[in-house]
Design an enzyme around this catalytic site. Structure first.
Site, PDB file in Angstrom:
ATOM      1  N   HIS A 109      -3.831  -5.030  -0.050  1.00 26.94           N
ATOM      2  CA  HIS A 109      -3.428  -5.556   1.251  1.00 26.94           C
ATOM      3  C   HIS A 109      -3.471  -7.089   1.246  1.00 26.94           C
ATOM      4  O   HIS A 109      -4.530  -7.657   1.504  1.00 26.94           O
ATOM      5  CB  HIS A 109      -4.339  -5.011   2.347  1.00 26.94           C
TER       6      HIS A 109
ATOM      7  N   GLU B 296      -2.483  -9.111   3.377  1.00 24.63           N
ATOM      8  CA  GLU B 296      -2.798  -9.629   4.714  1.00 24.63           C
ATOM      9  C   GLU B 296      -4.295  -9.598   4.992  1.00 24.63           C
ATOM     10  O   GLU B 296      -4.753 -10.172   5.976  1.00 24.63           O
ATOM     11  CB  GLU B 296      -2.012  -8.837   5.770  1.00 24.63           C
TER      12      GLU B 296
ATOM     13  N   CYS C 163       0.833  -1.212   0.000  1.00 24.06           N
ATOM     14  CA  CYS C 163       0.000   0.000   0.000  1.00 24.06           C
ATOM     15  C   CYS C 163       0.870   1.267   0.000  1.00 24.06           C
ATOM     16  O   CYS C 163       1.590   1.497  -0.960  1.00 24.06           O
ATOM     17  CB  CYS C 163      -0.981  -0.040   1.175  1.00 24.06           C
TER      18      CYS C 163
END
Lengths: 209, 259
Positions: free
Chosen positions: A188, A190, A79
């Protein structure tokens, strides 16, 4: 050991939790000594480019990142961690790290879908990434996989070869880049379910070449 | 192209999930962490937890749930209910939630939106709005009024005005809940959803009233919603998220199909 770079940029624990889940030892840190000892570095980020660069400079991490990059250590930007790798960001008119040539721009105010609808900014939610070259970090991710995005600015690399993946949001923009021992994504991983975990797992096994 | 999000909502009281029908007669459905895992694996795009624990001294139970959920699922999730201060927001985000939703507290103290956005970023701050349809008046020109306390207290604030004000203050997303439609399973409030969604630039999640997949199709198309919240229709096993997504996809809505 994988160092997750702590530069006061939002929720770093989600990256750590994903790596814990995958079984890779990691540490959230801004200690130069710990980062130098790490065999990989993850450079996450949430928030504004201006504040991120300010924190990086305060902590001396801007030079450390460059040093680790030159040393050939695998680095993953996420990001804002991708955005500040470029020369410049339109967000807060911020000169950035300049590890990658190019700049980061804001989505046009009147961006529209193919069907003519005015699109919302930020670009927030799940969108597909078309990976455009074979790369160890982006391998074995099924075509059509979607990832979770939240951003109002997008990178525009000065060299086409830097682009490793693209996404469509009223325009086609670069959503993944790769250069030597560096890989970086606008989304993202994650927070992107199984394809995201796959990408993180790939990175954690990558030797940088 | 961005996918429309399908978001199961779990009401949690004292660490256990429930499903409220018109905010009354809650029945116990079990462990929120296991339900979150179930929906994550079924292809939920995001999960919303709504803490309906009555007493504030039991809040740590919810934070413990949030921590366990964060270790279990790797998609965004938000937590709302009982969030009153910046400190409450911080607790929930540090426990691992991606977003925090403020509702009544923001109506009573709008500055919490600005404070939250400044401290954690707009992308973390969801404005929950409980809304009731009322006759159009000078004070409520849109015909939709903000309510709190599960609909019992009318606030004299126009919903459209409040949505735009919250966007200006830094809210990153809006979750609209029609008190009239909530729990009825007769469909979302389409007119309300369309009104708000087309007059703000931030994403709007429709909530309240989903009973069959057609209701989601309607609110994502006609209602212009960016996401749809669902509860009973999946909690009671009537539909799976996959079946809902299949239906939406067959009808031309872009949804995430691989997970």
């Amino acid at each position: 050991m994988i160092a997750i770079l702590d530069f006061k940029a939002g929720n770093l624990t989600s990256v750590k939790r994903a790596l814990d889940h995958l079984g890779f030892p990691c540490l959230i840190t801004n200690s130069h000594e710990e980062v130098r000892k790490a065999d990989k570095v993850i450079f996450p980020g949430v928030g504004a480019a201006g504040k991120s660069m300010e924190s990086l400079r305060e902590l001396g991490l801007h030079e450390l990142l460059r040093e680790r990059f030159d040393a050939g250590i695998p680095i993953l930007g996420i990001c804002v961690g991708l955005q500040v790798l470029f020369d410049f960001s339109q967000e807060n008119q911020t000169p950035c790290l300049g590890i990658l040539p190019g700049e980061v721009k804001r989505f046009p105010e009147h961006i529209r879908s193919a069907g003519g609808d005015l699109l919302k900014i930020p670009h927030m939610g799940w969108n597909a990434v078309k990976f455009e070259k074979h790369h160890p970090v982006f391998r074995e991710i099924p075509a059509g996989s979607e990832f979770y995005f939240v951003h109002s600015y997008y990178p525009q690399p000065a060299k086409e070869q830097l682009t490793a993946g693209t996404t469509e949001y009223g325009m086609i923009f670069t959503s993944a880049v790769a250069f030597r021992n560096l890989a970086a994504v606008q989304f993202h991983p994650e927070k992107s379910g199984k394809p995201g975990l796959r990408l993180l797992d790939n990175f954690c096994r990558w030797n940088g070449s | 192209m961005l996918s429309k999000r399908i978001i199961p909502c779990l009401d949690v009281r004292d660490g256990k999930t429930t499903k409220g029908i018109k905010f009354k007669d809650n029945i116990d459905l079990g462990d929120p962490v296991e339900m979150a895992r179930f929906y994550y694996e079924q292809g939920a795009d995001e999960i919303v937890f709504y803490d309906i624990t009555a007493s504030s001294d039991r809040r740590p139970i919810m934070l413990d749930v949030v921590r366990k959920v964060a270790e279990t699922i790797f998609i965004p999730f938000s937590v709302g209910g009982g969030i009153r201060t910046l400190e409450d927001m911080r607790d929930v985000l540090l426990a691992g939630a991606e977003k925090v939703s403020v509702n009544s507290a923001a109506v009573l103290n709008p500055d919490i939106i600005r404070q939250g956005a400044e401290a954690f970023g707009s992308q973390c701050v969801v404005l929950g709005m409980d809304i009731k349809k009322v006759p159009v008046s000078d004070k409520i020109p849109s015909g939709y009024e903000m309510v709190i306390n599960g609909g019992r207290t009318r606030m004299g604030i126009d919903a459209l005005w409040w949505a735009q004000e919250a966007e200006r203050l830094g809210a990153g997303e809006i979750c609209l809940n029609s008190i009239d439609a909530d729990g009825t399973q007769t469909g979302y409030e389409l007119e309300l959803t369309r009104l708000i969604s087309t007059n703000v630039r931030i994403p709007v999640i429709a909530s309240g009233g989903a009973g069959v997949p057609q209701h989601l199709l309607d609110v994502l198309n006609e209602g212009c919603a960016d996401a749809a919240l669902i509860a009973s229709m999946v909690h009671y096993g009537t539909y799976t998220i996959e079946a809902i997504k299949d239906f939406l996809s067959e009808n031309g809505v872009k949804v995430r199909r691989f997970w």
